[in-house]
Design an enzyme around this catalytic site. Sequence first.
Site, mmCIF file in Angstrom:
data_model
loop_
_atom_site.group_PDB
_atom_site.id
_atom_site.type_symbol
_atom_site.label_atom_id
_atom_site.label_comp_id
_atom_site.label_asym_id
_atom_site.label_seq_id
_atom_site.Cartn_x
_atom_site.Cartn_y
_atom_site.Cartn_z
ATOM 1 N N SER A 137 0.735 -1.230 -0.175
ATOM 2 C CA SER A 137 -0.007 0.044 0.061
ATOM 3 C C SER A 137 0.753 1.150 0.007
ATOM 4 C CB SER A 137 -0.756 -0.061 1.452
ATOM 5 O OG SER A 137 -1.511 1.193 1.469
ATOM 6 N N TYR B 247 -2.437 -0.355 10.133
ATOM 7 C CA TYR B 247 -2.606 -1.018 8.631
ATOM 8 C C TYR B 247 -1.282 -0.824 7.679
ATOM 9 C CZ TYR B 247 -4.214 -1.062 3.701
ATOM 10 O OH TYR B 247 -3.892 -1.285 2.280
#
Length: 351
Positions: free
Chosen positions: A143, A168
């Site tokens: 990501s 995350y």
Amino acid sequence: MKRILITGTAGFIGFHLANRLAELGYQVTGLDSINDYYDVELKYSRLEVSGIERSQIGYNKLVNSSKYDNYQFIQMRLEDREALTELFASGKFQVVINLAAQAGVRYSLTHPHVYIDSNISGFLNILESCRHHPVENLIYASSSSVYGLNKRMPFSVTSNVDHPVSLYAASKKSNELMAHTYSHLFGIPTIGLRFFTVYGPWGRPDMALFLFTKAMLEGKPIQVFNHGHMERDFTYIDDIVGGIREMILKPPQPGGEWNPESPDPSASSAPYRIHNIGNSSPVKLTDFIEALERELGIKAEKEFMPIQPGDVEKTWADVTSLKEDFGYNPGTPVETGIRRFVNWYQSYYKV
């Protein structure tokens, strides 16, 4: 054609990728846990578009698509080590594309343990399965969130990414480290993809475009964080799918120009690579909203808010390595992508 396992095929990117590869003739096995992080009805609807009947779905049960002869689906959790091992043993996959993960920056502030279970333990099970049932190529989702506190633009895969600002992001950085370890120790070719704000039809309900469209059509105000001073490298789904498709037959090779005295964080002496995959053209959030207003013919009522914990002000992908290695060339204008999303949204929700 290659036998490919794609995880996360009830999700946004996985759904589009699985359908495209099935259309191209690959032997596709899709996997998803169908969790309730967001509307499960949307996930089932995606699967139904792929020819997977809801009534046939069950945990650890392979279901054949009624649309594609070369596509089958299984509901499974990556944390289920035994079931995943059995799937790899029977599937004899040549390529694995791991898109399944617990997504969302803000959700990680309130549900941290889910990210460890899915993104760490689940990914370890993928790596172990690839180790004991060797594959030709493992492509996995990282990501753009890994860039964290970085301010140098555009974000480059050669930059340090040791300062994440959400769990995350930390879990995705951990995936990259885990993949390198398995590439080095066991020779598994791995490609990590740092996705930049993917959008388009069938998109996630927790993403800005979906939230804005829903609120505006319902006559409600939209929440604009950081008082609108945000920029995102919005990347249309078809450009993402096209990029991944090019990588399937080109696994990374060991060696190359690796220099241990001046190590490049994105490369290695092992068959390991990291790439940004984005549009490489950041858009101001206010301009994005204006494009949506034009498409909907609605003036948004804006509720300006401070930046949320875990968010970053700007993202911008340097995709040089992806262009050099795979000829990647994203070309969908934001206006076109928004129009296609709005058309899908109004058709799907009948508004």
